[in-house]
Design an enzyme around this catalytic site. Structure first.
Site, PDB file in Angstrom:
ATOM      1  N   ASN A 152       0.754  -1.276  -0.072  1.00  0.00           N
ATOM      2  CA  ASN A 152       0.077   0.314  -0.009  1.00  0.00           C
ATOM      3  C   ASN A 152       0.870   1.390   0.006  1.00  0.00           C
ATOM      4  OD1 ASN A 152       0.781  -0.688   2.590  1.00  0.00           O
ATOM      5  ND2 ASN A 152      -0.910   0.233   3.398  1.00  0.00           N
ATOM      6  N   GLU A 250       3.620  -4.391  12.339  1.00  0.00           N
ATOM      7  CA  GLU A 250       2.708  -3.443  12.074  1.00  0.00           C
ATOM      8  C   GLU A 250       1.687  -4.067  11.224  1.00  0.00           C
ATOM      9  OE1 GLU A 250       0.873  -0.922  11.302  1.00  0.00           O
ATOM     10  OE2 GLU A 250       1.884   0.472  10.342  1.00  0.00           O
ATOM     11  N   CYS A 284      -3.472   1.121   7.129  1.00  0.00           N
ATOM     12  CA  CYS A 284      -3.404   0.464   8.497  1.00  0.00           C
ATOM     13  C   CYS A 284      -4.318   1.446   9.254  1.00  0.00           C
ATOM     14  CB  CYS A 284      -2.270   0.053   8.960  1.00  0.00           C
ATOM     15  SG  CYS A 284      -0.789   1.336   8.931  1.00  0.00           S
ATOM     16  N   GLU A 459       7.699   1.620  14.467  1.00  0.00           N
ATOM     17  CA  GLU A 459       8.467   1.968  13.408  1.00  0.00           C
ATOM     18  C   GLU A 459       8.553   3.507  13.961  1.00  0.00           C
ATOM     19  OE1 GLU A 459       5.946   1.631  10.066  1.00  0.00           O
ATOM     20  OE2 GLU A 459       6.797  -0.019   9.273  1.00  0.00           O
TER      21      GLU A 459
HETATM   22  O1  TXE Z   1      -0.638  -8.522   3.219  1.00  0.00           O
HETATM   23  P1  TXE Z   1       0.173  -9.434   3.674  1.00  0.00           P
HETATM   24  P2  TXE Z   1      -1.779  -8.340   2.320  1.00  0.00           P
HETATM   25  C1  TXE Z   1      -3.002  -5.748   6.470  1.00  0.00           C
HETATM   26  C2  TXE Z   1      -4.411  -5.587   6.262  1.00  0.00           C
HETATM   27  C3  TXE Z   1      -4.697  -6.327   4.943  1.00  0.00           C
HETATM   28  C4  TXE Z   1      -4.121  -7.622   5.239  1.00  0.00           C
HETATM   29  C5  TXE Z   1      -3.801  -8.270   4.088  1.00  0.00           C
HETATM   30  O2  TXE Z   1      -5.088  -5.936   7.279  1.00  0.00           O
HETATM   31  O3  TXE Z   1      -6.123  -6.505   4.945  1.00  0.00           O
HETATM   32  O4  TXE Z   1      -2.741  -7.013   5.640  1.00  0.00           O
HETATM   33  O5  TXE Z   1      -3.049  -7.697   2.950  1.00  0.00           O
HETATM   34  C6  TXE Z   1       4.477 -11.017   2.925  1.00  0.00           C
HETATM   35  N1  TXE Z   1       5.730 -15.278   5.064  1.00  0.00           N
HETATM   36  N2  TXE Z   1      -2.066  -4.807   6.055  1.00  0.00           N
HETATM   37  O6  TXE Z   1      -2.447  -9.840   1.840  1.00  0.00           O
HETATM   38  O7  TXE Z   1      -0.315 -10.764   2.872  1.00  0.00           O
HETATM   39  C7  TXE Z   1       3.779 -10.539   1.579  1.00  0.00           C
HETATM   40  O8  TXE Z   1       4.528 -10.997   0.603  1.00  0.00           O
HETATM   41  C8  TXE Z   1       6.393 -14.293   5.051  1.00  0.00           C
HETATM   42  C9  TXE Z   1      -1.719  -3.921   6.756  1.00  0.00           C
HETATM   43  O9  TXE Z   1      -1.330  -7.521   1.210  1.00  0.00           O
HETATM   44  O10 TXE Z   1       0.434  -9.727   5.159  1.00  0.00           O
HETATM   45  C10 TXE Z   1       4.111  -8.938   1.754  1.00  0.00           C
HETATM   46  O11 TXE Z   1       5.500  -8.665   1.330  1.00  0.00           O
HETATM   47  N3  TXE Z   1       5.930 -13.171   4.460  1.00  0.00           N
HETATM   48  C11 TXE Z   1      -0.602  -3.076   6.504  1.00  0.00           C
HETATM   49  C12 TXE Z   1       3.883  -8.728   3.081  1.00  0.00           C
HETATM   50  O12 TXE Z   1       4.033 -10.210   3.977  1.00  0.00           O
HETATM   51  C13 TXE Z   1       4.598 -13.103   3.908  1.00  0.00           C
HETATM   52  C14 TXE Z   1      -0.244  -3.091   4.851  1.00  0.00           C
HETATM   53  C15 TXE Z   1       2.574  -8.267   3.378  1.00  0.00           C
HETATM   54  O13 TXE Z   1       1.473  -9.040   2.805  1.00  0.00           O
HETATM   55  C16 TXE Z   1       4.015 -14.376   4.143  1.00  0.00           C
HETATM   56  C17 TXE Z   1      -0.777  -4.092   4.159  1.00  0.00           C
HETATM   57  C18 TXE Z   1       4.569 -15.697   4.891  1.00  0.00           C
HETATM   58  N4  TXE Z   1       3.734 -16.586   4.925  1.00  0.00           N
HETATM   59  C19 TXE Z   1      -1.615  -5.027   4.679  1.00  0.00           C
HETATM   60  N5  TXE Z   1       2.638 -14.147   3.777  1.00  0.00           N
HETATM   61  C20 TXE Z   1      -0.386  -1.902   6.953  1.00  0.00           C
HETATM   62  N6  TXE Z   1       0.034  -1.908   8.454  1.00  0.00           N
HETATM   63  O14 TXE Z   1      -0.174  -0.838   6.488  1.00  0.00           O
HETATM   64  C21 TXE Z   1       2.907 -12.914   3.021  1.00  0.00           C
HETATM   65  N7  TXE Z   1       3.989 -12.210   3.228  1.00  0.00           N
END
Ligand code: TXE
Length: 495
Positions: A152, A250, A284, A459
């Site tokens: 994002n 986060e 977030c 952070e």
């Molecule tokens: O995040 P993902 P997604 C939250 C928000 C959103 C949800 C899902 O709640 O609805 O996350 O978003 C990596 N082992 N936020 O699906 O999947 C992935 O490749 C290691 C909050 O996009 O968690 C990416 O680099 N890594 C937030 C990163 O994790 C893994 C911003 C985030 O992806 C993994 C975005 C695994 N098993 C989403 N699975 C904020 N705080 O701003 C995924 N990843």
């Protein structure tokens, strides 16, 4: 047409292309724009092992703070000069409006400047140790750290985390989100030009469930810093726990925006629009719950709906566009599901509520306001899209109760012209960040992070810098005699 391929950045160069690639899509058009490496476990393990050598050789981990300051400051200058180019790339890969990306990216060099300054000015401590003893505390880098970042705010979040980790002298394995990795993959060459020793910043592409998992399961890591979903945290926490690797997380949020009757209604609506619809609600701290006091509820709602209906949803590259795409078809489906369930629970869809497109293409969702009640699915769970819950509250007490009744605790805002009320309410809100008469406000010096299911650790700020260090306690004795086992010595000191 062959798509441009961007390989991993390893040991100061783009590595030769991996055997598996993944495609990056422009969410505003659905077009494929590039491929990146889908990095295997073997390659991940190899990179981390080499990174450990880089950490041990001390070129960066033992570099003088003034040198770290110089490199990070220069990286800030280089980054600032390239903001227009980076803003366009961010828009292309995230579907966020160019006006948002220019405004956001314009500030990110400040993160490098701030952490450069911390590297140069952060001081250790001398404790009030009893007796003729001097106890100094010094901070050392942790080692090889992993940073797992989302789509994002690709550059902002990567820069925040990198600034802190590099300032403290660590070697970084950075895995950007597979959905929007292109800007982050360009940082390697930029830091090299700034003078960062090769191998200190390794940027690795791949799916989270594969490459991300391989990175987080590696036993040589000294820390994992994740911005992502709760499920991702839960997926990595077990192994990291076994390997004694600390995690900063986060995660999501369900930020309440508390709007009180002392506000001018037009102003309150502007506050709500700003809190709720930046990044199409995909941050977030999105103000995803508008808690509005009953005394202004009717005029507020009428004007809010009018303004939301008038949003310019469009091509993110157009400087006039206010609302761009959401990240993927999955996100469109998620928004649709939330709307359907809210309606089934008795919610009133006041505007929006449906998928849409721009020029017949892309992943777009209409900016949506749903009047609902506390405790509903939409009031409690994160959409991560432009679907906002509107909840009428009868009193200040009720607003505080509703604000605190989700499993998240990341951001919240309190809007009131009654000074005492603003502070009273802010004081009672259970949240890592509370803004008074503001939302989204962020600064490299200001710790950022939540509680409960929103995560742990911070952070930004001295907190982030220190979380990338370990404390060494050196105890220097200039008077305590080692007489413990001498015969018949009184008052011998042992501890
Ligand atoms: O995040 P993902 P997604 C939250 C928000 C959103 C949800 C899902 O709640 O609805 O996350 O978003 C990596 N082992 N936020 O699906 O999947 C992935 O490749 C290691 C909050 O996009 O968690 C990416 O680099 N890594 C937030 C990163 O994790 C893994 C911003 C985030 O992806 C993994 C975005 C695994 N098993 C989403 N699975 C904020 N705080 O701003 C995924 N990843």
């Amino acid at each position: 047409m062959t798509l441009p391929h961007v390989s991993n950045w390893v040991n100061g160069a783009h590595a030769s292309s991996a055997s598996h690639h993944l495609k990056v899509i422009n969410p505003a058009t659905g077009a494929e724009i590039a491929t990146i490496d889908a990095t295997s476990r073997e390659t991940v393990d190899d990179i981390i092992l080499k990174s450990l050598d880089t950490f041990k050789n001390g070129k960066w981990s033992k570099a003088d703070p003034s040198e770290r300051y110089a490199v990070l400051s220069k990286a800030a200058v280089l980054l600032r000069a390239r903001i227009p180019e980076f803003a366009e790339l961010e828009t292309e890969q995230t579907g966020r409006p160019i006006r948002e990306m220019r405004a956001q990216l314009g500030r990110i060099p400040e993160w490098l400047e701030y952490f450069a300054s911390l590297a140069r000015t952060h001081e250790g401590r001398v404790t009030p140790f009893k007796g003729p003893v001097i106890n100094t505390l010094t901070r050392l880098p942790l080692g090889v750290v992993a940073q797992i970042t989302p789509w994002n705010h690709p550059l902002l979040i990567a820069t925040k985390k990198l600034g802190a980790a590099l300032a403290a002298g660590n070697v970084v394995i950075l895995k950007p989100s597979e959905m929007a990795p292109l800007s982050v993959l360009k940082l390697g060459a930029l830091f090299q030009e700034a003078g960062l020793p090769d191998g200190t910043l390794q940027i690795i592409g791949g799916y989270g469930r594969e490459t991300g998992k391989y990175i987080c399961e590696n036993t040589h890591l000294a820390k994992i810093d994740l911005t992502g979903g709760l499920l991702t945290y839960q997926a990595i926490a077990g192994k990291a726990g076994e390997n004694m690797i600390p995690i900063t997380a986060e995660l999501g949020g369900k930020a309440p925006v508390c709007l009180f009757p002392s506000l001018d209604v037009t102003y309150a609506v502007k506050a709500a629009l700003f809190a709720s619809f930046i990044a199409s609600g995909q941050t977030c701290v999105t103000g995803s719950r508008l808690l509005v006091h009953k005394d202004i509820y009717e005029p507020f709602t009428e004007l809010l709906v009018k303004r939301v209906k008038a949003f310019r949803v469009g091509d993110p590259k157009d400087t006039k566009t206010q609302i761009g795409a959401v990240i993927s078809q999955a996100s469109v489906t998620r928004c649709t599901d939330f709307v359907e369930r809210a309606a089934k629970e008795g919610g009133n869809v006041l505007c929006g509520g449906k998928p849409t497109s721009v020029n017949g293409q892309g992943f777009f969702f209409e900016p949506t306001i749903i009047e609902t009640t506390r405790g509903s699915n939409l009031s409690c769970n994160e959409v991560f899209g432009p679907v906002i819950a509107l909840i009428k509250c009868d009193s200040e007490e009720e607003m505080i109760e509703v604000a605190n009744e989700t499993s998240f605790a990341l951001g919240a805002s309190v809007w009131s012209n009654d000074f005492n009320q603003a502070h009273r309410v802010a004081d009672k809100i259970d949240s890592g960040i509370v803004w008074i008469n503001g939302h989204h406000l962020n600064d490299p010096s200001s710790p950022w992070g939540g509680w409960k299911e929103s995560g742990m650790g911070k952070e930004n700020g001295i907190e982030a810098y220190e979380s990338y260090t370990k404390v060494k306690s050196t105890v220097m004795n200039y008077g305590v005699q080692p007489t413990w086992f001498d015969d018949e010595i009184e008052n011998a000191r042992y501890g």
